[in-house]
Design a protein around this motif. Sequence first.
Motif, mmCIF file in Angstrom:
data_model
loop_
_atom_site.group_PDB
_atom_site.id
_atom_site.type_symbol
_atom_site.label_atom_id
_atom_site.label_comp_id
_atom_site.label_asym_id
_atom_site.label_seq_id
_atom_site.Cartn_x
_atom_site.Cartn_y
_atom_site.Cartn_z
ATOM 1 N N LEU A 131 0.637 -1.346 0.025
ATOM 2 C CA LEU A 131 0.009 -0.001 -0.071
ATOM 3 C C LEU A 131 0.785 1.325 -0.018
ATOM 4 O O LEU A 131 0.208 2.314 0.157
ATOM 5 C CB LEU A 131 -0.918 -0.061 1.092
ATOM 6 C CG LEU A 131 -1.830 -1.146 1.334
ATOM 7 C CD1 LEU A 131 -2.717 -1.331 2.540
ATOM 8 C CD2 LEU A 131 -3.149 -0.777 0.144
ATOM 9 N N LEU A 142 -9.410 3.158 -5.154
ATOM 10 C CA LEU A 142 -8.909 1.845 -4.953
ATOM 11 C C LEU A 142 -9.825 0.530 -5.722
ATOM 12 O O LEU A 142 -10.898 0.784 -5.744
ATOM 13 C CB LEU A 142 -8.622 1.235 -3.557
ATOM 14 C CG LEU A 142 -7.969 2.473 -2.675
ATOM 15 C CD1 LEU A 142 -7.893 2.041 -1.340
ATOM 16 C CD2 LEU A 142 -6.538 2.551 -3.427
ATOM 17 N N GLN A 146 -7.326 -3.692 -3.377
ATOM 18 C CA GLN A 146 -6.688 -2.884 -2.587
ATOM 19 C C GLN A 146 -7.549 -2.407 -1.401
ATOM 20 O O GLN A 146 -7.018 -2.317 -0.221
ATOM 21 C CB GLN A 146 -6.537 -1.631 -3.479
ATOM 22 C CG GLN A 146 -5.484 -2.211 -4.554
ATOM 23 C CD GLN A 146 -5.315 -0.721 -5.597
ATOM 24 O OE1 GLN A 146 -6.170 -0.175 -5.672
ATOM 25 N NE2 GLN A 146 -4.052 -0.750 -6.216
#
Length: 227
Positions: A131, A142, A146
């Motif tokens: 990240l 995202l 994610q």
Amino acid sequence: MEILRTENLTKTYGIGETKVTALDNLNLRISKGQFVAIIGSSGSGKSTLLHMLGGVDNPTKGKIYIDDIDISSMNETELAIFRRRKVGIIYQFYNLIPTLNVEKNILLPMLLDGKKPKKEEFDKIIKMLGLNERLSHLPNQLSGGQQQRVAIARALIYRPSIILADEPTGNLDRANTEAILEMLRVSNKEYNQTMILITHDEKIALSADRVITIEDGRIVSDEVIKK
């Protein structure tokens, strides 16, 4: 060493003819550092059990002990603090705060306590979860994979004793599912955290060390997985 146990844990909804028993005098013991998968069909009681263990919902009857502390007798304020510090929860739908960037979403449990993580710990978690380049992004910027990594980072940031994961890969493709499961395994080994994974997928359950099957609010099988 035992980290969690339930004693005659019962949860009912409704009354009279509409009464539904989601958990039926369920007794469970889990040792520190175990990776446990709990499986069952929809309506079996597995998600209700996870909500009880996380202090998100209260049992109708019975006790829940985490680190020998009876969380079923705590009030809402005590539960919120205990949950924030001792239990990390990962949901299927991520539950990120849409107006907070990735960094603040991860740090939220500590910010609520007015604390700051050690920089090396924070850096280690975001590196493990890939990240580094996403810290200033909002959740809607995202991908699903994610967002789930952010949810996992938030669950790990306080180094809780127990991680509860409720269908954490339910909305992800196979590649992201494998990546998320591997991250949970790494965290389990590296921090000796107890992992309790709720899933309806038997293949995913086999990534755990122990598989518990629930039907109609009761444990019907409890197997150690040989690897």
